[in-house]
Write a protein that holds these residues in place. Structure first.
Motif, short mmCIF file in Angstrom:
data_model
loop_
_atom_site.label_atom_id
_atom_site.label_comp_id
_atom_site.label_asym_id
_atom_site.label_seq_id
_atom_site.Cartn_x
_atom_site.Cartn_y
_atom_site.Cartn_z
N ARG A 57 -3.25 4.51 -0.58
CA ARG A 57 -2.34 3.46 0.59
C ARG A 57 -2.85 2.31 0.04
O ARG A 57 -2.46 1.88 -1.57
CB ARG A 57 -2.39 4.24 1.47
N ARG A 78 2.30 4.34 -4.63
CA ARG A 78 1.72 3.54 -3.32
C ARG A 78 2.64 4.85 -2.70
O ARG A 78 4.13 4.08 -2.27
CB ARG A 78 2.00 2.04 -3.62
N GLY A 80 3.97 3.86 0.47
CA GLY A 80 3.94 2.63 1.83
C GLY A 80 4.83 1.83 0.70
O GLY A 80 5.48 2.70 -0.52
N VAL A 81 4.67 0.65 1.18
CA VAL A 81 5.41 0.38 0.37
C VAL A 81 5.25 -0.88 -0.33
O VAL A 81 5.58 -1.28 -1.32
CB VAL A 81 7.06 -1.13 1.33
N ASN A 105 9.02 4.39 5.58
CA ASN A 105 8.23 3.60 7.23
C ASN A 105 9.57 2.29 7.95
O ASN A 105 9.19 1.82 8.86
CB ASN A 105 7.80 3.07 6.38
N HIS A 291 -1.69 -4.25 11.89
CA HIS A 291 -1.07 -3.26 10.60
C HIS A 291 -0.75 -2.18 10.78
O HIS A 291 -0.86 -1.25 9.73
CB HIS A 291 -1.83 -3.77 9.33
N ALA A 294 3.78 0.77 9.86
CA ALA A 294 4.00 2.09 9.52
C ALA A 294 3.59 3.04 9.83
O ALA A 294 3.37 4.49 9.34
CB ALA A 294 4.36 2.14 7.44
N SER A 295 2.52 3.01 10.84
CA SER A 295 1.45 4.63 10.70
C SER A 295 1.65 5.07 11.72
O SER A 295 1.55 5.30 13.43
CB SER A 295 0.35 3.33 11.48
O1 LIG Z 1 3.80 -2.19 2.85
C1 LIG Z 1 3.58 -1.14 3.61
O2 LIG Z 1 4.36 0.27 3.11
C2 LIG Z 1 3.07 -0.81 4.75
O3 LIG Z 1 2.70 -2.52 5.36
C3 LIG Z 1 1.99 -0.20 5.74
O4 LIG Z 1 1.34 -0.38 4.61
P1 LIG Z 1 0.21 1.03 4.84
O5 LIG Z 1 0.23 2.23 4.34
O6 LIG Z 1 -1.10 0.61 4.84
O7 LIG Z 1 -0.23 1.55 6.67
#
Ligand SMILES: O=C(O)[C@H](O)COP(=O)(O)O
Ligand SMILES: NC(=O)c1ccc[n+]([C@@H]2O[C@H](COP(=O)([O-])OP(=O)(O)OC[C@H]3O[C@@H](n4cnc5c(N)ncnc54)[C@H](O)[C@@H]3O)[C@@H](O)[C@H]2O)c1
Length: 591
Positions: A57, A78, A80-81, A105, A291, A294-295
């Motif tokens: 991540r 990764r 996520g994004v 997400n 942040h 996405a959680s």
């Molecule tokens: O880039 C992303 O996918 C989001 O900003 C979330 O990132 P994370 O996986 O660190 O919560």
């Protein structure tokens, strides 16, 4: 199967962070999966050589040293994004494919924006702190309703549109500014697309930011923008820290010229005690989260399944869906197509920056004609060229971490953006031109259509009310000689230049003294000219019928000046060129 000590074994995957188990179960069917949390960077480097894939991540720093130690590594995924923790250049050099999950997400980020919207409107953060400290403060914490208020969306992409749809359900009026948005998607979500950011700022009761973090959006909401907003307006940022300038936002909130903010992202994460972000977080009119966009359980499931499926594809020799550095071109096509792949990407980027930047209503939602000419017409596989054009068209307005265009997903990306590209071939012999193949990108503008006069057409410019100018098709032609791409036509001008670096493109009246004026102005601004090329009006082919914007006959007394410069030309200098005598239009492009 991988070879270990002479024995064939299942490929191995290392996961040093918390990734949802849903995807990991898929991996376990064919791969050996090791979850090892809490490794130090050195411990990770010591064992990475045993693995074929690494799934992370945002916490693991996948730097050049780690990648170099991963002798068997074929893929870094990764979950996520954002891939800002992965050294993409080093991965690409080592042939390691980096994949991410650009869609998984979106909903989570949009819902989090709505959570912050409501929290800011109803003082949920301060109220919670207050009651936990034993207070019962009701009159101090009166909020506002969102129903009937105007939500303004800056960046109507995947997250922005999802936020707009949800806010519509809350009874909000919706407006957006996004020069590259898909108008039919906006209309279907009842979002009014406005043609300038100022209009958006003036109307906003709530302004929500959903652009990527790229050079052109860094600090895009600063002191001047905030000063155009209502005193009662509130700002939401669940995109990336730094798109809203933190210092200006803090000053505006402290001065009472902005009513509050909901922030999930910060310039430096985590913010350090005493820095501007920390002061914003502490302010009672700010609701802040670390942040968390996405959680959610669901988003983590999505991104896990998405990237694990891609790891399986890559380790079984197939192309992934969302590779950040995936090949646009397969090795066997490399020699013949690579220079044209480069050319098409440059042409797409040139189109967006040159034809798009002079008018904020310019949209990519356009029908493009792409014509392969000469020997290129016998190429059976034009997919890499198509993909490369889409990448070039879109990349000036999208961040690299959310945009991973390759031969697998180019058509889908084009469709999502409302870009239509028709491909055709012309076998005309081009040898007399000094090259054997060329490619032309064309957008046909209808002079009778009112939109033609608002479309960023380079033929009409900031001085068009003074001198009548023609509506023309937007055309770019390029060719390759000795593996070097060149542009040979831009709009109605015949030219020859290498599309690389920072270019200042001026359209001027073809009269003596114009080069000197531009050179002097650049000199004063400390901008050095690397090369210069003057492009006259194209003599052959379709130069249009001599119609002005309002249907009158036009004079053919213009030329294009293309200057390669050693650093960016700032907006003030660009505008001062147009204000001077004889330059009708000037655009700055980075290729
Ligand atoms: O880039 C992303 O996918 C989001 O900003 C979330 O990132 P994370 O996986 O660190 O919560
Ligand atoms: N907080 C989180 O956990 C979280 C989670 C997911 C995404 N994000 C962030 O949210 C943002 C949006 O993501 P997305 O997937 O919707 O991206 P996207 O690429 O789908 O949409 C971005 C939109 O911004 C527009 N845009 C670009 N430059 C602009 C400008 N100068 N003015 C107006 N519009 C402009 C583009 O045309 C595009 O439509 C990104 O910054 C992404 O990193 C954050």
């Amino acid at each position: 199967m991988a070879e270990t000590n002479g024995h064939t074994s299942r490929p191995r995957v290392l996961i040093p962070e918390k990734v949802s188990p849903d995807g990991l179960r898929l991996l376990q069917e064919t791969l050996d999966v090791d979850e090892k949390k809490g490794l130090t960077p050195d411990e990770l480097k010591d064992i990475i050589g045993e693995y074929d894939a690494l799934i992370v991540r945002s916490e693991t720093k996948v730097n050049a040293q780690l990648l170099a130690a991963g002798k068997r590594l074929k893929v870094v995924a990764r979950a996520g994004v954002g891939v800002d923790n992965v050294d993409l250049e080093a991965a690409t050099k080592l042939g390691v494919i980096v994949v991410n999950s650009p869609q998984g997400n979106i909903n989570a980020a949009a819902e989090h924006t709505i959570a912050l919207l409501m929290a800011v409107a109803r003082n949920v953060g301060s109220a919670s702190v207050s009651i936990k400290s034993g207070k019962w403060e009701r009159s101090k914490l009166v909020g506002v309703e969102v129903k009937g208020k105007t939500l303004c969306v800056l960046g109507l992409g995947k997250v922005g549109l999802t936020v707009a749809r949800a806010a519509g359900g809350l009874g909000m009026n919706l407006m957006a500014f996004d020069p590259y948005a898909n108008p039919s998607l906006a209309a279907s979500a009842n979002v009014e697309l406005v043609s300038s950011m100022d209009e958006l700022l003036e109307q906003a009761d709530f302004l929500t930011i959903h652009t990527p973090m790229i050079a052109s959006t860094k600090g895009i909401i600063g002191a001047s923008e905030l000063s155009k907003m209502k005193k009662t307006a509130r700002i939401l940022n669940v995109a990336r820290g730094g798109i809203v300038d933190e210092k200006s936002l803090l000053e505006a909130i402290e001065a009472g010229t902005i009513a509050g903010a909901g922030l999930d992202v910060f310039t430096a994460e985590p913010p350090q005690p005493g820095d501007t972000a920390s002061k914003l977080i502490e302010h009672p009119s700010v609701v802040a989260t670390p942040h968390l966009g996405a959680s959610t359980v669901e988003a983590q499931e999505n991104v896990s399944i998405d990237v694990c499926t891609q790891v399986i594809s890559i380790l079984s020799g197939q192309l992934p869906r969302s590779a950040v550095n995936a090949p646009i071109i397969l090795p066997e096509e490399y020699r013949t197509l690579q220079p044209f792949v480069t050319l098409l990407e440059k042409m797409g980027s040139l189109y967006t920056q040159h034809f798009g930047q002079n008018n904020s209503t310019q949209r990519l939602r356009t029908t493009f004609e792409l014509v392969y000419e000469g020997t290129l017409a016998s190429t059976n596989n034009t997919k890499p060229l198509f993909a490369s054009l889409v990448k070039g068209l879109v990349s000036p307005v999208t961040s690299t971490d959310s945009l991973n265009i390759n031969i697998v997903n180019a058509e889908l990306v084009a469709k999502e953006r409302g870009i239509l590209i028709s491909e055709s071939k012309s076998r005309e012999n081009l040898e007399q031109e000094g090259y054997s193949a060329s490619v032309t990108l064309k957008v046909r503008l209808d002079p009778r259509s009112p939109s033609a006069s608002r479309r960023g057409n380079p033929i009409e410019g900031e001085q068009s009310s003074q001198r009548k100018t023609k509506i023309q098709d937007q055309i770019i032609t390029g060719f390759v000689v000795n593996n070097q791409p060149y542009i040979s036509r831009l709009g109605r001008f015949s030219c020859q230049f290498v599309p690389t670096g920072t270019l200042l493109i001026c359209r001027n009246y073809d009269e003596p003294g114009k080069i000197g004026v531009v050179g002097e102005r650049l000199g004063k601004a400390g901008v050095n000219i690397r090369f210069m090329s003057v492009a006259p009006i194209e003599q052959n082919g379709n130069n249009g019928g001599g119609l002005t914007v309002d249907g009158h006959e036009a004079k053919e007394n213009e030329a294009l000046m293309i200057l390669g410069v050693d650093k960016p030309v700032d907006e003030e200098v660009r505008k001062s060129l147009i204000a001077g005598d004889g330059v009708v239009e000037a655009s700055v492009v980075l290729l």
